[in-house]
Design a protein around this motif. Structure first.
Motif, PDB file in Angstrom:
ATOM      1  N   LEU A 195     -12.550 -14.843 -72.121  1.00  0.00           N
ATOM      2  CA  LEU A 195     -12.948 -16.245 -72.114  1.00  0.00           C
ATOM      3  C   LEU A 195     -14.164 -16.425 -73.027  1.00  0.00           C
ATOM      4  CD1 LEU A 195     -12.419 -19.016 -70.844  1.00  0.00           C
ATOM      5  CD2 LEU A 195     -14.080 -18.403 -69.071  1.00  0.00           C
ATOM      6  N   ASP A 196     -14.114 -17.409 -73.955  1.00  0.00           N
ATOM      7  CA  ASP A 196     -15.204 -17.683 -74.892  1.00  0.00           C
ATOM      8  C   ASP A 196     -16.359 -18.300 -74.122  1.00  0.00           C
ATOM      9  OD1 ASP A 196     -16.849 -18.242 -76.950  1.00  0.00           O
ATOM     10  OD2 ASP A 196     -15.462 -19.593 -78.001  1.00  0.00           O
ATOM     11  N   SER A 197     -17.555 -17.584 -74.185  1.00  0.00           N
ATOM     12  CA  SER A 197     -18.720 -18.036 -73.416  1.00  0.00           C
ATOM     13  C   SER A 197     -19.291 -19.323 -73.960  1.00  0.00           C
ATOM     14  CB  SER A 197     -19.794 -16.945 -73.385  1.00  0.00           C
ATOM     15  OG  SER A 197     -20.205 -16.649 -74.717  1.00  0.00           O
ATOM     16  N   SER A 198     -19.013 -19.583 -75.259  1.00  0.00           N
ATOM     17  CA  SER A 198     -19.550 -20.794 -75.870  1.00  0.00           C
ATOM     18  C   SER A 198     -18.910 -22.027 -75.287  1.00  0.00           C
ATOM     19  CB  SER A 198     -19.329 -20.758 -77.395  1.00  0.00           C
ATOM     20  OG  SER A 198     -17.916 -20.700 -77.662  1.00  0.00           O
ATOM     21  N   GLY A 199     -17.808 -21.839 -74.723  1.00  0.00           N
ATOM     22  CA  GLY A 199     -17.089 -22.999 -74.156  1.00  0.00           C
ATOM     23  C   GLY A 199     -17.533 -23.274 -72.754  1.00  0.00           C
ATOM     24  N   SER A 200     -18.474 -22.442 -72.228  1.00  0.00           N
ATOM     25  CA  SER A 200     -18.889 -22.627 -70.847  1.00  0.00           C
ATOM     26  C   SER A 200     -19.930 -23.752 -70.764  1.00  0.00           C
ATOM     27  CB  SER A 200     -19.466 -21.332 -70.293  1.00  0.00           C
ATOM     28  OG  SER A 200     -20.614 -20.980 -71.028  1.00  0.00           O
ATOM     29  N   VAL A 201     -20.065 -24.361 -69.644  1.00  0.00           N
ATOM     30  CA  VAL A 201     -20.982 -25.472 -69.404  1.00  0.00           C
ATOM     31  C   VAL A 201     -22.263 -24.906 -68.768  1.00  0.00           C
ATOM     32  CG1 VAL A 201     -21.293 -27.689 -68.271  1.00  0.00           C
ATOM     33  CG2 VAL A 201     -19.050 -27.026 -69.121  1.00  0.00           C
ATOM     34  N   SER A 202     -23.391 -25.288 -69.307  1.00  0.00           N
ATOM     35  CA  SER A 202     -24.640 -24.740 -68.786  1.00  0.00           C
ATOM     36  C   SER A 202     -25.026 -25.435 -67.496  1.00  0.00           C
ATOM     37  CB  SER A 202     -25.766 -24.926 -69.821  1.00  0.00           C
ATOM     38  OG  SER A 202     -26.009 -26.314 -69.983  1.00  0.00           O
ATOM     39  N   VAL A 203     -25.922 -24.836 -66.777  1.00  0.00           N
ATOM     40  CA  VAL A 203     -26.408 -25.391 -65.509  1.00  0.00           C
ATOM     41  C   VAL A 203     -27.125 -26.701 -65.742  1.00  0.00           C
ATOM     42  CG1 VAL A 203     -27.962 -24.995 -63.566  1.00  0.00           C
ATOM     43  CG2 VAL A 203     -26.574 -23.127 -64.476  1.00  0.00           C
ATOM     44  N   GLU A 204     -27.852 -26.783 -66.823  1.00  0.00           N
ATOM     45  CA  GLU A 204     -28.605 -27.997 -67.141  1.00  0.00           C
ATOM     46  C   GLU A 204     -27.664 -29.152 -67.396  1.00  0.00           C
ATOM     47  OE1 GLU A 204     -31.765 -28.466 -66.881  1.00  0.00           O
ATOM     48  OE2 GLU A 204     -32.116 -26.359 -66.285  1.00  0.00           O
ATOM     49  N   ASP A 205     -26.582 -28.851 -68.105  1.00  0.00           N
ATOM     50  CA  ASP A 205     -25.603 -29.912 -68.419  1.00  0.00           C
ATOM     51  C   ASP A 205     -24.949 -30.410 -67.141  1.00  0.00           C
ATOM     52  OD1 ASP A 205     -26.172 -29.796 -71.088  1.00  0.00           O
ATOM     53  OD2 ASP A 205     -24.500 -28.378 -71.534  1.00  0.00           O
ATOM     54  N   GLU A 206     -24.563 -29.521 -66.205  1.00  0.00           N
ATOM     55  CA  GLU A 206     -23.932 -29.912 -64.955  1.00  0.00           C
ATOM     56  C   GLU A 206     -24.884 -30.738 -64.107  1.00  0.00           C
ATOM     57  OE1 GLU A 206     -22.417 -26.557 -62.824  1.00  0.00           O
ATOM     58  OE2 GLU A 206     -20.831 -26.140 -64.294  1.00  0.00           O
ATOM     59  N   LEU A 207     -26.236 -30.338 -64.120  1.00  0.00           N
ATOM     60  CA  LEU A 207     -27.241 -31.075 -63.378  1.00  0.00           C
ATOM     61  C   LEU A 207     -27.437 -32.466 -63.939  1.00  0.00           C
ATOM     62  CD1 LEU A 207     -29.388 -31.090 -61.150  1.00  0.00           C
ATOM     63  CD2 LEU A 207     -30.998 -30.066 -62.768  1.00  0.00           C
ATOM     64  N   ALA A 209     -25.207 -34.208 -65.498  1.00  0.00           N
ATOM     65  CA  ALA A 209     -24.002 -34.996 -65.214  1.00  0.00           C
ATOM     66  C   ALA A 209     -24.049 -35.516 -63.792  1.00  0.00           C
ATOM     67  CB  ALA A 209     -22.757 -34.110 -65.380  1.00  0.00           C
ATOM     68  N   LEU A 210     -24.589 -34.747 -62.878  1.00  0.00           N
ATOM     69  CA  LEU A 210     -24.680 -35.160 -61.486  1.00  0.00           C
ATOM     70  C   LEU A 210     -25.689 -36.271 -61.343  1.00  0.00           C
ATOM     71  CD1 LEU A 210     -24.506 -31.740 -59.578  1.00  0.00           C
ATOM     72  CD2 LEU A 210     -22.772 -33.530 -59.607  1.00  0.00           C
ATOM     73  N   GLN A 211     -26.832 -36.157 -62.080  1.00  0.00           N
ATOM     74  CA  GLN A 211     -27.853 -37.163 -62.007  1.00  0.00           C
ATOM     75  C   GLN A 211     -27.344 -38.495 -62.568  1.00  0.00           C
ATOM     76  OE1 GLN A 211     -31.108 -35.344 -64.144  1.00  0.00           O
ATOM     77  NE2 GLN A 211     -31.894 -34.261 -62.287  1.00  0.00           N
ATOM     78  N   SER A 212     -26.556 -38.389 -63.588  1.00  0.00           N
ATOM     79  CA  SER A 212     -25.997 -39.585 -64.197  1.00  0.00           C
ATOM     80  C   SER A 212     -24.999 -40.275 -63.256  1.00  0.00           C
ATOM     81  CB  SER A 212     -25.317 -39.214 -65.522  1.00  0.00           C
ATOM     82  OG  SER A 212     -24.667 -40.352 -66.061  1.00  0.00           O
ATOM     83  N   LYS A 213     -24.291 -39.450 -62.502  1.00  0.00           N
ATOM     84  CA  LYS A 213     -23.250 -40.004 -61.599  1.00  0.00           C
ATOM     85  C   LYS A 213     -23.894 -40.689 -60.405  1.00  0.00           C
ATOM     86  CE  LYS A 213     -19.178 -38.692 -58.971  1.00  0.00           C
ATOM     87  NZ  LYS A 213     -18.245 -37.584 -58.607  1.00  0.00           N
TER      88      LYS A 213
END
Length: 216
Positions: A195-207, A209-213
């Motif tokens: 699995l290409d690690s570059s395609g993974s979503v970072s913790v900061e990005d997930e956080l 996205a949650l704040q935006s929601k």
């Protein structure tokens, strides 16, 4: 057991009975005539016996009256009538014997006719019983054949149903195996890939996205 060249018929028995009745009527007529002759001979014999008895009485009365000549005449006449009686008795014996023989023959013919009629009815009853038994045999034979046919048919249907069930089950198993084999092959296609690690979503990005929601 008697064997006939041709199969006997009920009409044959009827013909026998008719002939026997014809003979019986002739014998009965002759017996009646002989009985009348017997009665006539008996009456003549009885009349002669009475005359002899009367002559004996008259002779005794004449003798008691002192008329010996009259008594002798009565006794002479009695002697003549005694000879007549002997002849009449022989005639009566013959007539009586003939009448008895004919009456016996008449009774025997009546018994034979009644016996033949009874046997005829018994034969008819036996034939009816045989016919009923034969009809029952045919019904039982047909029933046995139908039972055998029904059993064979049911057995064939059961085998066919089981075969169809087995075919359907085998087809289901085959389809299941094919489906599992396809999925295994698909998974195996990617098992060797990293699995290409570059395609993974970072913790900061997930956080973020949650704040935006949730508006925080």
């Amino acid at each position: 057991m008697a064997f006939f060249k041709k199969k006997p018929k009920e009409k044959d028995v009827d013909d026998f009975i008719i002939e026997m009745i014809k003979n019986w009527k002739e014998v009965r007529k002759t017996a009646e005539e002989a009985t009348e002759e017997e009665k006539k001979a008996r009456a003549e014999l009885d009349a002669c016996d009475k005359q002899i008895s009367d002559l004996q009485i008259y002779a005794a009365k004449a003798l008691q009256s002192g008329n010996e000549g009259d008594a002798r005449r009565f006794l002479e006449e009695k002697k003549k009538q005694t000879l007549v009686r002997d002849r009449l008795f022989k005639v009566y014996e013959v007539k009586s014997t003939q009448a008895k023989q004919l009456r016996t023959m008449n009774d025997e013919l009546v018994d034979k006719i009644e016996d033949m009629k009874a046997r005829k009815e018994s034969i008819k009853a036996t034939q009816a019983e045989a016919a009923a038994q034969e009809a029952l045999n045919k019904i039982q034979e047909m029933s046995a054949k139908n039972d055998a046919t029904a059993k064979d048919t049911l057995s064939a249907l059961e085998q066919q149903a089981q075969h169809e069930k087995d075919v359907a089950a085998a087809k289901a198993e085959l389809q299941k195996a094919e489906k599992e084999s396809t999925m295994d092959a698909l998974q195996a296609k990617y098992d060797t890939m990293e699995l290409d690690s570059s395609g993974s979503v970072s913790v900061e990005d997930e956080l973020a996205a949650l704040q935006s929601k949730y508006g925080e």
